[in-house]
Motif scaffolding. Sequence first.
Motif, PDB file in Angstrom:
ATOM      1  N   SER A  20     -49.504 -39.229  47.574  1.00 47.50           N
ATOM      2  CA  SER A  20     -47.915 -39.014  47.614  1.00 47.50           C
ATOM      3  C   SER A  20     -47.759 -37.894  46.698  1.00 47.50           C
ATOM      4  N   GLY A  21     -46.376 -37.530  46.613  1.00 52.63           N
ATOM      5  CA  GLY A  21     -45.746 -36.499  45.704  1.00 52.63           C
ATOM      6  C   GLY A  21     -46.175 -35.272  45.876  1.00 52.63           C
ATOM      7  N   ILE A  22     -46.667 -34.871  44.559  1.00 49.34           N
ATOM      8  CA  ILE A  22     -47.027 -33.572  44.390  1.00 49.34           C
ATOM      9  C   ILE A  22     -48.390 -33.059  44.868  1.00 49.34           C
ATOM     10  N   GLY A  65     -60.699 -43.458  45.684  1.00 48.06           N
ATOM     11  CA  GLY A  65     -61.219 -43.927  44.745  1.00 48.06           C
ATOM     12  C   GLY A  65     -60.285 -44.162  43.520  1.00 48.06           C
ATOM     13  N   ASP A  66     -60.733 -44.812  42.574  1.00 47.36           N
ATOM     14  CA  ASP A  66     -59.733 -45.251  41.549  1.00 47.36           C
ATOM     15  C   ASP A  66     -60.124 -44.301  40.237  1.00 47.36           C
ATOM     16  N   VAL A  67     -59.367 -43.550  39.815  1.00 46.73           N
ATOM     17  CA  VAL A  67     -59.745 -42.716  38.670  1.00 46.73           C
ATOM     18  C   VAL A  67     -60.007 -43.556  37.520  1.00 46.73           C
ATOM     19  N   THR A  68     -59.692 -44.612  37.242  1.00 45.57           N
ATOM     20  CA  THR A  68     -59.927 -45.482  35.951  1.00 45.57           C
ATOM     21  C   THR A  68     -61.510 -45.983  36.278  1.00 45.57           C
ATOM     22  N   ASP A  69     -62.165 -45.780  37.271  1.00 47.02           N
ATOM     23  CA  ASP A  69     -63.509 -46.327  37.329  1.00 47.02           C
ATOM     24  C   ASP A  69     -64.446 -45.174  37.132  1.00 47.02           C
ATOM     25  N   LEU A  92     -56.636 -32.182  39.135  1.00 43.49           N
ATOM     26  CA  LEU A  92     -56.822 -33.476  38.339  1.00 43.49           C
ATOM     27  C   LEU A  92     -54.971 -34.083  38.183  1.00 43.49           C
ATOM     28  N   ASN A  93     -54.613 -34.653  39.171  1.00 41.59           N
ATOM     29  CA  ASN A  93     -53.192 -35.068  39.284  1.00 41.59           C
ATOM     30  C   ASN A  93     -52.833 -36.393  39.399  1.00 41.59           C
ATOM     31  N   ALA A  94     -53.758 -37.350  39.542  1.00 34.96           N
ATOM     32  CA  ALA A  94     -53.487 -38.801  39.821  1.00 34.96           C
ATOM     33  C   ALA A  94     -52.907 -39.429  38.423  1.00 34.96           C
ATOM     34  N   ARG A  95     -51.641 -39.873  38.482  1.00 32.17           N
ATOM     35  CA  ARG A  95     -51.064 -40.388  37.232  1.00 32.17           C
ATOM     36  C   ARG A  95     -50.319 -41.821  37.929  1.00 32.17           C
ATOM     37  N   ILE A  96     -49.724 -42.328  36.747  1.00 33.81           N
ATOM     38  CA  ILE A  96     -48.471 -43.356  36.991  1.00 33.81           C
ATOM     39  C   ILE A  96     -47.706 -43.008  35.908  1.00 33.81           C
ATOM     40  N   HIS A  97     -46.510 -43.499  36.109  1.00 33.08           N
ATOM     41  CA  HIS A  97     -45.382 -43.263  35.262  1.00 33.08           C
ATOM     42  C   HIS A  97     -44.408 -44.565  35.010  1.00 33.08           C
ATOM     43  N   ILE A 142     -55.422 -29.335  35.262  1.00 33.56           N
ATOM     44  CA  ILE A 142     -54.977 -30.519  34.819  1.00 33.56           C
ATOM     45  C   ILE A 142     -53.492 -30.645  35.095  1.00 33.56           C
ATOM     46  N   VAL A 143     -53.052 -31.696  35.749  1.00 29.63           N
ATOM     47  CA  VAL A 143     -51.445 -31.731  35.791  1.00 29.63           C
ATOM     48  C   VAL A 143     -50.954 -32.841  34.494  1.00 29.63           C
ATOM     49  N   SER A 144     -49.945 -31.943  33.762  1.00 30.32           N
ATOM     50  CA  SER A 144     -49.412 -32.735  32.651  1.00 30.32           C
ATOM     51  C   SER A 144     -47.790 -32.486  33.338  1.00 30.32           C
ATOM     52  N   SER A 145     -47.181 -32.303  32.303  1.00 31.54           N
ATOM     53  CA  SER A 145     -45.549 -32.314  32.194  1.00 31.54           C
ATOM     54  C   SER A 145     -44.722 -31.772  30.979  1.00 31.54           C
ATOM     55  N   VAL A 146     -43.740 -31.308  31.320  1.00 31.95           N
ATOM     56  CA  VAL A 146     -42.877 -30.848  30.182  1.00 31.95           C
ATOM     57  C   VAL A 146     -42.820 -32.130  29.382  1.00 31.95           C
ATOM     58  N   SER A 187     -47.750 -27.678  34.011  1.00 27.36           N
ATOM     59  CA  SER A 187     -46.624 -28.455  33.410  1.00 27.36           C
ATOM     60  C   SER A 187     -45.421 -28.335  34.380  1.00 27.36           C
ATOM     61  N   PRO A 188     -44.891 -29.058  35.341  1.00 26.19           N
ATOM     62  CA  PRO A 188     -43.937 -28.968  36.143  1.00 26.19           C
ATOM     63  C   PRO A 188     -42.641 -29.701  35.272  1.00 26.19           C
ATOM     64  N   GLY A 189     -41.496 -29.093  35.738  1.00 28.10           N
ATOM     65  CA  GLY A 189     -40.167 -29.860  35.335  1.00 28.10           C
ATOM     66  C   GLY A 189     -40.110 -30.894  36.288  1.00 28.10           C
ATOM     67  N   PHE A 190     -38.861 -31.399  36.679  1.00 29.77           N
ATOM     68  CA  PHE A 190     -38.705 -32.424  37.433  1.00 29.77           C
ATOM     69  C   PHE A 190     -38.623 -32.162  39.042  1.00 29.77           C
ATOM     70  N   VAL A 191     -39.572 -33.119  39.696  1.00 28.79           N
ATOM     71  CA  VAL A 191     -39.797 -32.778  41.069  1.00 28.79           C
ATOM     72  C   VAL A 191     -39.638 -34.177  41.815  1.00 28.79           C
ATOM     73  N   LYS A 192     -38.705 -34.212  42.955  1.00 30.36           N
ATOM     74  CA  LYS A 192     -38.340 -35.273  43.716  1.00 30.36           C
ATOM     75  C   LYS A 192     -39.510 -36.315  44.405  1.00 30.36           C
ATOM     76  N   THR A 193     -39.982 -36.967  43.565  1.00 36.33           N
ATOM     77  CA  THR A 193     -41.096 -37.685  43.979  1.00 36.33           C
ATOM     78  C   THR A 193     -40.796 -39.286  43.735  1.00 36.33           C
ATOM     79  N   ALA A 194     -41.730 -40.325  43.947  1.00 30.95           N
ATOM     80  CA  ALA A 194     -41.736 -42.051  43.563  1.00 30.95           C
ATOM     81  C   ALA A 194     -41.463 -41.821  42.080  1.00 30.95           C
ATOM     82  N   THR A 195     -42.146 -40.745  41.426  1.00 28.57           N
ATOM     83  CA  THR A 195     -42.080 -40.884  39.847  1.00 28.57           C
ATOM     84  C   THR A 195     -40.407 -40.726  39.270  1.00 28.57           C
ATOM     85  N   THR A 196     -40.137 -39.730  39.777  1.00 28.22           N
ATOM     86  CA  THR A 196     -38.403 -39.370  39.420  1.00 28.22           C
ATOM     87  C   THR A 196     -37.596 -40.419  39.921  1.00 28.22           C
ATOM     88  N   ALA A 197     -38.048 -41.269  40.988  1.00 26.28           N
ATOM     89  CA  ALA A 197     -37.392 -42.269  41.359  1.00 26.28           C
ATOM     90  C   ALA A 197     -36.979 -43.351  40.227  1.00 26.28           C
TER      91      ALA A 197
HETATM   92  N1  LIG Z   1     -42.369 -35.775  39.711  1.00 26.15           N
HETATM   93  C1  LIG Z   1     -42.141 -35.348  38.370  1.00 26.15           C
HETATM   94  O1  LIG Z   1     -40.936 -35.090  38.293  1.00 26.15           O
HETATM   95  C2  LIG Z   1     -43.173 -34.591  37.787  1.00 26.15           C
HETATM   96  C3  LIG Z   1     -42.843 -33.827  36.571  1.00 26.15           C
HETATM   97  C4  LIG Z   1     -43.732 -33.398  35.860  1.00 26.15           C
HETATM   98  C5  LIG Z   1     -45.021 -33.769  35.820  1.00 26.15           C
HETATM   99  N2  LIG Z   1     -45.171 -34.593  37.072  1.00 26.15           N
HETATM  100  C6  LIG Z   1     -46.790 -34.805  37.109  1.00 26.15           C
HETATM  101  O2  LIG Z   1     -47.369 -34.424  38.498  1.00 26.15           O
HETATM  102  C7  LIG Z   1     -48.432 -35.634  38.924  1.00 26.15           C
HETATM  103  C8  LIG Z   1     -47.973 -36.217  40.160  1.00 26.15           C
HETATM  104  O3  LIG Z   1     -46.733 -36.813  40.006  1.00 26.15           O
HETATM  105  P1  LIG Z   1     -45.992 -37.277  41.437  1.00 26.15           P
HETATM  106  O4  LIG Z   1     -44.561 -37.216  40.900  1.00 26.15           O
HETATM  107  O5  LIG Z   1     -46.200 -36.470  42.555  1.00 26.15           O
HETATM  108  O6  LIG Z   1     -46.456 -38.933  41.407  1.00 26.15           O
HETATM  109  P2  LIG Z   1     -46.850 -39.714  42.457  1.00 26.15           P
HETATM  110  O7  LIG Z   1     -45.988 -39.367  43.770  1.00 26.15           O
HETATM  111  O8  LIG Z   1     -46.352 -40.906  41.927  1.00 26.15           O
HETATM  112  O9  LIG Z   1     -48.192 -39.825  42.894  1.00 26.15           O
HETATM  113  C9  LIG Z   1     -49.002 -40.028  41.975  1.00 26.15           C
HETATM  114  C10 LIG Z   1     -50.498 -40.211  42.574  1.00 26.15           C
HETATM  115  O10 LIG Z   1     -51.462 -40.738  41.723  1.00 26.15           O
HETATM  116  C11 LIG Z   1     -52.316 -41.534  42.418  1.00 26.15           C
HETATM  117  N3  LIG Z   1     -52.806 -42.705  41.498  1.00 26.15           N
HETATM  118  C12 LIG Z   1     -52.205 -43.573  40.785  1.00 26.15           C
HETATM  119  N4  LIG Z   1     -53.039 -44.150  39.990  1.00 26.15           N
HETATM  120  C13 LIG Z   1     -54.237 -43.849  40.571  1.00 26.15           C
HETATM  121  C14 LIG Z   1     -55.667 -44.241  40.345  1.00 26.15           C
HETATM  122  N5  LIG Z   1     -55.664 -45.255  39.376  1.00 26.15           N
HETATM  123  N6  LIG Z   1     -56.786 -43.962  40.928  1.00 26.15           N
HETATM  124  C15 LIG Z   1     -56.355 -42.762  41.824  1.00 26.15           C
HETATM  125  N7  LIG Z   1     -55.102 -42.504  42.163  1.00 26.15           N
HETATM  126  C16 LIG Z   1     -54.128 -42.938  41.454  1.00 26.15           C
HETATM  127  C17 LIG Z   1     -51.257 -42.217  43.415  1.00 26.15           C
HETATM  128  O11 LIG Z   1     -52.070 -42.694  44.621  1.00 26.15           O
HETATM  129  P3  LIG Z   1     -52.430 -44.381  44.790  1.00 26.15           P
HETATM  130  O12 LIG Z   1     -51.189 -45.027  44.497  1.00 26.15           O
HETATM  131  O13 LIG Z   1     -52.601 -44.363  46.369  1.00 26.15           O
HETATM  132  O14 LIG Z   1     -53.636 -44.311  44.214  1.00 26.15           O
HETATM  133  C18 LIG Z   1     -50.503 -40.970  43.784  1.00 26.15           C
HETATM  134  O15 LIG Z   1     -51.149 -40.286  45.065  1.00 26.15           O
HETATM  135  C19 LIG Z   1     -48.623 -36.438  37.731  1.00 26.15           C
HETATM  136  O16 LIG Z   1     -49.411 -35.832  36.789  1.00 26.15           O
HETATM  137  C20 LIG Z   1     -47.239 -36.376  37.135  1.00 26.15           C
HETATM  138  O17 LIG Z   1     -47.249 -36.553  35.739  1.00 26.15           O
HETATM  139  C21 LIG Z   1     -44.473 -34.914  37.957  1.00 26.15           C
END
Ligand SMILES: NC(=O)c1ccc[n+]([C@@H]2O[C@H](COP(=O)([O-])OP(=O)(O)OC[C@H]3O[C@@H](n4cnc5c(N)ncnc54)[C@H](OP(=O)(O)O)[C@@H]3O)[C@@H](O)[C@H]2O)c1
Length: 280
Positions: A20-22, A65-69, A92-97, A142-146, A187-197
């Motif tokens: 999803s997202g970025i 795969g699960d990045v925590t493993d 390397l972009n997989a994250r939770i917020h 490596i994807v981080s953020s502001v 280091s992105p600013g705000f991007v419209k994804t599940a995270t910013t929701a």
């Molecule tokens: N959106 C923003 O405004 C924003 C701003 C600055 C930085 N960022 C950064 O951009 C990156 C992507 O963010 P996003 O907004 O695109 O988020 P997102 O739509 O929620 O996507 C997060 C991705 O990480 C995966 N993920 C989560 N836990 C995982 C795990 N344990 N193992 C493997 N994959 C996992 C999710 O996939 P599954 O659930 O399928 O595993 C999903 O594909 C992040 O690093 C975030 O910090 C985002």
Amino acid sequence: MTDFVAHPELGLAWVTGASSGIGRALALRLVKDGFNVVVTSRDHQKLVKLQHESTGPGKIIVLDGDVTDPSDMERVLAAIEYEYGSMVLAVLNARIHIPVHGEDMHREDFEMTFAVNLNGTVNCLLPAVRHMKARGHGQIAIVSSVTGYGGLPTSAACGASNAALINMAESLKFDLDKAGVRLQIISPGFVKTATTAKDEFPMPALISPEVAADRIVQGLKSRGFEITFPRRFTWAMKLLNLLPYGLYFWLINRATGWKTRPLVTEGHAVDVRKRHPQAV
Ligand SMILES: NC(=O)c1ccc[n+]([C@@H]2O[C@H](COP(=O)([O-])OP(=O)(O)OC[C@H]3O[C@@H](n4cnc5c(N)ncnc54)[C@H](OP(=O)(O)O)[C@@H]3O)[C@@H](O)[C@H]2O)c1
């Protein structure tokens, strides 16, 4: 020092968090540029959907795969290298917020965030560096953020993990440069994804995941260490973080309206997790 820039003729790209997202938009963009892109996340169905949507000229290879493993990430890297070809680019972009309110903190919110965002990145980084170092070249972003630049409301867990990722990348760059592995931080600013929701304050300069993917691809081709966008916002955040703390807190309170907000009630964090189950 290495100026290595990954190119489709040289090998494969790997994007984590691509369901999803970025990450998703970036995988599609890299495929358009001709890369064969290995996509990883926990949700196999979403990755297969992405594979069907991609129109080439490169192709999507699904390896969930699960990045925590750590063993899961070793398995993914072994599959890439021994079944599909050399990996020359890893994003390397997989994250939770999980938004954190100081008055309603839960240990598990911090533990889960660091497990995915920080340790999960390390689990991907180790095998990626090992393979690239053996080959003498490679590029890792490596994807981080502001939110890693300085503290913001609700960012105590996610922002702390992002600050750690920035520091980790800066520290590793000294050695990886010499090993032929080019390391960058995004280091992105705000991007419209599940995270910013989930965000609870105004989001200036919000951009789409597709625009973010374009900016990342431009940055991957550049010589810079940091890829940050949109600059009108992210540079303002950099400048804010140079201010004395008194002024910094005053300005952030004013911009977000945080000071006048009521404290959340107990259980707010649990409600947020229920409303956004994809976060965890
Ligand atoms: N959106 C923003 O405004 C924003 C701003 C600055 C930085 N960022 C950064 O951009 C990156 C992507 O963010 P996003 O907004 O695109 O988020 P997102 O739509 O929620 O996507 C997060 C991705 O990480 C995966 N993920 C989560 N836990 C995982 C795990 N344990 N193992 C493997 N994959 C996992 C999710 O996939 P599954 O659930 O399928 O595993 C999903 O594909 C992040 O690093 C975030 O910090 C985002």
